[in-house]
Design a protein around this motif. Sequence first.
Motif, PDB file in Angstrom:
ATOM      1  N   LYS A   1     -83.262 -63.871  70.711  1.00 55.47           N
ATOM      2  CA  LYS A   1     -83.042 -65.186  69.838  1.00 55.47           C
ATOM      3  C   LYS A   1     -84.060 -65.973  69.234  1.00 55.47           C
ATOM      4  O   LYS A   1     -85.139 -66.377  69.777  1.00 55.47           O
ATOM      5  N   ASP A   2     -84.422 -66.125  67.230  1.00 56.69           N
ATOM      6  CA  ASP A   2     -85.571 -66.930  66.908  1.00 56.69           C
ATOM      7  C   ASP A   2     -86.737 -66.254  67.916  1.00 56.69           C
ATOM      8  O   ASP A   2     -87.886 -67.516  68.117  1.00 56.69           O
ATOM      9  N   GLY A   3     -87.530 -64.490  67.768  1.00 58.00           N
ATOM     10  CA  GLY A   3     -88.271 -64.073  67.830  1.00 58.00           C
ATOM     11  C   GLY A   3     -88.769 -64.208  69.416  1.00 58.00           C
ATOM     12  O   GLY A   3     -89.962 -64.442  70.043  1.00 58.00           O
ATOM     13  N   LYS A   4     -87.909 -64.794  70.311  1.00 51.76           N
ATOM     14  CA  LYS A   4     -87.853 -64.588  71.617  1.00 51.76           C
ATOM     15  C   LYS A   4     -86.780 -64.358  72.859  1.00 51.76           C
ATOM     16  O   LYS A   4     -85.717 -63.787  72.061  1.00 51.76           O
ATOM     17  N   PHE A   5     -87.534 -63.396  73.887  1.00 52.91           N
ATOM     18  CA  PHE A   5     -86.948 -62.197  74.290  1.00 52.91           C
ATOM     19  C   PHE A   5     -86.462 -62.711  76.097  1.00 52.91           C
ATOM     20  O   PHE A   5     -87.269 -63.537  76.097  1.00 52.91           O
ATOM     21  N   ASN A   6     -85.612 -62.758  76.666  1.00 51.34           N
ATOM     22  CA  ASN A   6     -84.925 -62.957  77.904  1.00 51.34           C
ATOM     23  C   ASN A   6     -84.637 -61.162  77.778  1.00 51.34           C
ATOM     24  O   ASN A   6     -83.412 -60.825  78.086  1.00 51.34           O
ATOM     25  N   ILE A   7     -84.829 -60.378  79.299  1.00 44.82           N
ATOM     26  CA  ILE A   7     -84.905 -59.340  79.420  1.00 44.82           C
ATOM     27  C   ILE A   7     -84.727 -59.516  81.345  1.00 44.82           C
ATOM     28  O   ILE A   7     -85.145 -59.997  82.330  1.00 44.82           O
ATOM     29  N   THR A   8     -83.249 -58.932  81.569  1.00 40.60           N
ATOM     30  CA  THR A   8     -82.611 -59.235  83.211  1.00 40.60           C
ATOM     31  C   THR A   8     -82.239 -57.099  83.780  1.00 40.60           C
ATOM     32  O   THR A   8     -81.308 -56.633  82.406  1.00 40.60           O
ATOM     33  N   SER A   9     -82.413 -57.156  85.007  1.00 46.28           N
ATOM     34  CA  SER A   9     -81.868 -55.895  85.620  1.00 46.28           C
ATOM     35  C   SER A   9     -81.377 -55.723  86.155  1.00 46.28           C
ATOM     36  O   SER A   9     -81.858 -56.907  87.233  1.00 46.28           O
ATOM     37  N   ASP A  10     -80.314 -54.879  86.908  1.00 48.85           N
ATOM     38  CA  ASP A  10     -79.215 -54.940  88.262  1.00 48.85           C
ATOM     39  C   ASP A  10     -80.343 -53.596  88.860  1.00 48.85           C
ATOM     40  O   ASP A  10     -79.510 -52.394  88.084  1.00 48.85           O
ATOM     41  N   VAL A  11     -81.106 -53.568  89.482  1.00 47.63           N
ATOM     42  CA  VAL A  11     -81.897 -52.088  89.591  1.00 47.63           C
ATOM     43  C   VAL A  11     -81.675 -52.309  91.885  1.00 47.63           C
ATOM     44  O   VAL A  11     -81.697 -50.943  91.796  1.00 47.63           O
ATOM     45  N   GLY A  12     -81.111 -53.131  91.596  1.00 48.67           N
ATOM     46  CA  GLY A  12     -80.481 -53.123  93.125  1.00 48.67           C
ATOM     47  C   GLY A  12     -81.183 -53.008  94.359  1.00 48.67           C
ATOM     48  O   GLY A  12     -82.185 -53.934  93.881  1.00 48.67           O
ATOM     49  N   SER A  13     -81.040 -53.565  95.782  1.00 43.66           N
ATOM     50  CA  SER A  13     -81.638 -53.990  96.746  1.00 43.66           C
ATOM     51  C   SER A  13     -83.138 -53.336  96.782  1.00 43.66           C
ATOM     52  O   SER A  13     -83.892 -54.374  98.001  1.00 43.66           O
TER      53      SER A  13
END
Length: 148
Positions: free
Chosen positions: A56-68
């Motif tokens: 959004k508007d030149g900004k990014f946010n990333i998340t992941s669920d890779v387990g414990s």
Amino acid sequence: MKVQICMLLFAICLCFGCKKPTSVDVLMDGNYTGVLVISNSAKSVPVTRQVSISLKDGKFNITSDVGSTLKSLSGKGTYNFKNGIGYFADEGVWTADFDWGMILNGEYDIRSSGADLTLKRRSKPQTNIDPATSYATMSYEYILKRTN
């Protein structure tokens, strides 16, 4: 008359000979989910990680669920694109206990067609490698689908 027929045939060939692109190389704002595919030339099966990315508007946010058992990948930063290449700059501070290639940072080739988005990390070829030694090469590709 002969010239007109030749010009007409030439115009028809031009119309049918030009293939319109089916993809656009842009980053559209929105939320995307999908996988990060990590390929290693020394292994036959790539590793995948579930990811969610917000642009959004030149900004990014990333998340992941890779387990414990694995380090979770998350980050934020800025991005821009030009001529089918995305430039991402992650703002996070990272420890050295995982693969830094998974961080959305650097240059990526962009392929997009409507709801689908693929970001493939660009890597520079190594020119100072001894030919008698073999090295594994890694590639990182985000394969995403727009959720809104």
